[in-house]
Design a protein around this motif. Structure first.
Motif, mmCIF file in Angstrom:
data_model
loop_
_atom_site.group_PDB
_atom_site.id
_atom_site.type_symbol
_atom_site.label_atom_id
_atom_site.label_comp_id
_atom_site.label_asym_id
_atom_site.label_seq_id
_atom_site.Cartn_x
_atom_site.Cartn_y
_atom_site.Cartn_z
ATOM 1 N N PHE A 1 -5.134 -2.611 -8.864
ATOM 2 C CA PHE A 1 -3.771 -2.240 -9.252
ATOM 3 C C PHE A 1 -3.743 -0.998 -10.133
ATOM 4 O O PHE A 1 -2.728 -0.309 -10.210
ATOM 5 C CB PHE A 1 -3.096 -3.398 -10.002
ATOM 6 C CG PHE A 1 -2.634 -4.523 -9.130
ATOM 7 C CD1 PHE A 1 -1.301 -4.666 -8.797
ATOM 8 C CD2 PHE A 1 -3.539 -5.454 -8.645
ATOM 9 C CE1 PHE A 1 -0.870 -5.708 -7.992
ATOM 10 C CE2 PHE A 1 -3.130 -6.510 -7.843
ATOM 11 C CZ PHE A 1 -1.782 -6.636 -7.514
ATOM 12 N N VAL B 1 -0.501 4.838 -11.390
ATOM 13 C CA VAL B 1 -0.166 3.920 -12.476
ATOM 14 C C VAL B 1 -0.592 4.518 -13.812
ATOM 15 O O VAL B 1 0.159 4.486 -14.799
ATOM 16 C CB VAL B 1 -0.830 2.544 -12.257
ATOM 17 C CG1 VAL B 1 -0.704 1.675 -13.491
ATOM 18 C CG2 VAL B 1 -0.204 1.845 -11.055
ATOM 19 N N LEU C 1 1.883 -2.654 -16.475
ATOM 20 C CA LEU C 1 1.222 -3.569 -15.538
ATOM 21 C C LEU C 1 0.975 -4.900 -16.236
ATOM 22 O O LEU C 1 0.391 -4.940 -17.323
ATOM 23 C CB LEU C 1 -0.107 -2.973 -15.060
ATOM 24 C CG LEU C 1 -0.976 -3.847 -14.140
ATOM 25 C CD1 LEU C 1 -0.261 -4.148 -12.839
ATOM 26 C CD2 LEU C 1 -2.320 -3.159 -13.864
#
Length: 455
Positions: free
Chosen positions: A193, A198, A205
Motif C-alpha cells: 500500500f 502515497v 494510511l
C-alpha cells in the motif's frame, strides 16, 4: 379510594406543610411498622396489580363514592396517560416533528464524504458482505458509499473519491485518484500500500491491525498442540487405514505437553498479545521480543472495543529487545514469529538463528514468509535442531510444488489461512466504522501507519 393518576386533596396531617407523624416519624428500635390506614387488606394487596392494569378492581362492585349513591361499575382501572396514550411512569418519547430544511433556517447541508469500496474478490471469503455495506449506508448518511465489483469499475470511480477502502490498489490507481486523502487497508501488512504516490502526497494510511489477532492466535495454539501431540502422524495413519498404537509409547513417538514449557514470541503486537493470553491459559511461560521493550504498547480503548479484545494485558514473564533475540531463542521450547515484515526483520531467521534455538524446539511462523529463510529451516529440521515446524506463510506464495518443505518430516503446512474466519468481516467493518466516525468528527484515526517504518 383516590382514583389512580388523580391528585387527592391534603388531609389535616398535610395542612400548612405538616407531616403525618404516624407515617414519617422515627420508630423505636424493634417497633413494628404500622399498617397503612384507610384501606382493607384485600384492597391493599391488589393495588399493585390494579395500578399496573393487570386485574380488575376486586372491590369495585361493593364500593360507593362518598356523597353519592351510585355503585362503581366493575372494570379495570385506567393506568395510561389519557393525554399521550402512553403508560404512566414512562418518559414521553421524542416528538418526531419534521425538521426544517436548510433553506428554512438559512444554513447549508453538511458536506458529503465520498467512500469507494474496492473489496471485490474471486473468493467469497474476501468479498465484503452486502449487509455490511448496508450498515455503512445506514449509520453514515453523510457518506456517499460506492461499491465496485471489478478493477475497471474501481479505476473509473476512484477519480471522484476521497476515502478508499480496498485491497492493495497499486501506485497507478492511487495516482489516478487525485482527491484521495485516506486509504484504509483490510489487512495488517501494508507493504504493497505504501506506494510512491502515497508517500509523495502524504495520503493517510490506516490498517486493520488487530482484526486477525483472534483467529491467528487460535491457529497458533492449534499448531502447537498438533506438534506436541503429533497429530500429523495420527492423520497419516488414518489416511493409510491403520492405527499403530504401540508407536505412541516408544522414544520420540511419545506425546508431549505444552504445560510448563516456555513460549518465545518474536513480535508482541495485537497478534502476539492474544497468542500470549492463550499460551498462559495452557500453563506456559511466555517471553517476547519486540522493537521497543521498555515502552509498553499503547492500546486505544476504542480500538480494543471495536475489535472485541480484552483491555487487560497478559501477564508474561518478560519483554526483550532485538539485541536479546539469541537469549530468547535459547530459553524457548517453542518459537512463534508474529512480527511485521520490515527491512530489519527480513531474513532474520536464518541458519545462525536456528542454531541458537534450544535443540528439538518447535518453530511456528504466522507472520510473513520472508522473515524466514526456508532452506535454512529445512536443513535445521533434517538435522533435528528444530524438532518440528508449522508454517502458514512462505517466501513465495503459493508455496511452489518443488519446495523441499513438502518432504521434510515433522512439518505442518497451511496456505496462508491463519487469519481467515467467519468473524473477519464483522470485526474488520466495526474497526472501519469507528474510524469513519472519527474522520467525520475530526478525531485522530486508529491504526494510522507510519509511512517511514512501514507499520
Amino acid at each position: 379510594m383516590p382514583f389512580p393518576g388523580g391528585h387527592p386533596g391534603a388531609h389535616e396531617g398535610h395542612a400548612d406543610g405538616g407531616r403525618d407523624r404516624a407515617l414519617h416519624d422515627a420508630r423505636p428500635h424493634g417497633a413494628r411498622q404500622r399498617r397503612a390506614r384507610g384501606l382493607p387488606r384485600r384492597i391493599r394487596s391488589d393495588l399493585p396489580r390494579v395500578h399496573a392494569g393487570l386485574t380488575p378492581d376486586p372491590e369495585a362492585p361493593g364500593r360507593r363514592r362518598e356523597g353519592r349513591g351510585g355503585p362503581i361499575r366493575p372494570r379495570a382501572l385506567p393506568c395510561a396517560d389519557p393525554l399521550s396514550g402512553r403508560p404512566s411512569g414512562r418518559a414521553a418519547e421524542a416528538d418526531h416533528a419534521p425538521r426544517l430544511g436548510p433553506d428554512a433556517v438559512g444554513s447549508r447541508p453538511p458536506p458529503v464524504r465520498r467512500l469507494l469500496l474496492g473489496l471485490f474478490h474471486a473468493t467469497e471469503a474476501w468479498r465484503v458482505p452486502e449487509e455490511e455495506v448496508d450498515l455503512l449506508r445506514r449509520d453514515f448518511p453523510d457518506v456517499e458509499v460506492t461499491r465496485t465489483h471489478s478493477k475497471e469499475e474501481l479505476e473509473e470511480k476512484v477519480r471522484e473519491t476521497e476515502i478508499l477502502f480496498s485491497w492493495a490498489p497499486g501506485n497507478a490507481l492511487v495516482a489516478r485518484g487525485t482527491r484521495l486523502r485516506w486509504i484504509h487497508a483490510p489487512a495488517a501488512g501494508v507493504g504493497t500500500f505504501i506506494t510512491p504516490a502515497v508517500r509523495e502526497r502524504g495520503i493517510v494510511l490506516t490498517n486493520s491491525r488487530g482484526v486477525h489477532a483472534v483467529p491467528i492466535a487460535e491457529h497458533t495454539m492449534g499448531m502447537l498442540v498438533a506438534l506436541a501431540r503429533q497429530l500429523d502422524r495420527a492423520i497419516q495413519d488414518q489416511i493409510q487405514n491403520r492405527l499403530d498404537r504401540e508407536r505412541w509409547w516408544v522414544g520420540s513417538g511419545r506425546p508431549q505437553e505444552l504445560h510448563g514449557r516456555t513460549l518465545g514470541l518474536f513480535g508482541y503486537g495485537a497478534i502476539g498479545r492474544e497468542i500470549a493470553r492463550r499460551a498462559l491459559a495452557f500453563g506456559m511461560r511466555v517471553i517476547a521480543v519486540r522493537r521497543n521493550p521498555l515502552s509498553a504498547p499503547a492500546w486505544e480503548p476504542d480500538l480494543l472495543r471495536a475489535l472485541g479484545l480484552p483491555a487487560e494485558e497478559p501477564r508474561i514473564e518478560g519483554v526483550l529487545g532485538p539485541s536479546e533475540l539469541g537469549s530468547m531463542l535459547g530459553e524457548s521450547d517453542a518459537v512463534v514469529v508474529a512480527a511485521a515484515l520490515t527491512p530489519e526483520t527480513e531474513g532474520i531467521f536464518d541458519a545462525a538463528a536456528f542454531r541458537q534455538m534450544r535443540r528439538g524446539a518447535w518453530f511456528v511462523n504466522v507472520a510473513r514468509g520472508k522473515i524466514v529463510r526456508e532452506r535454512d529451516l529445512a536443513a535445521a529440521l533434517r538435522e533435528g535442531q528444530v524438532g518440528g515446524a508449522a508454517l502458514d506463510v512462505f517466501e513465495t506464495e503459493p508455496l511452489p510444488r518443488e519446495s523441499e518443505l513438502y518432504n521434510v518430516r515433522n512439518v505442518i503446512l497451511t496456505p496462508h489461512i491463519s487469519g481467515g474466519s467467519t468473524g473477519f468481516w464483522p470485526r474488520a467493518m466495526r474497526l472501519f466504522r469507528e474510524n469513519l466516525r472519527r474522520d467525520g468528527a475530526g478525531l485522530p484515526l486508529l491504526n494510522r501507519v507510519d509511512l517511514e517504518r512501514g507499520y
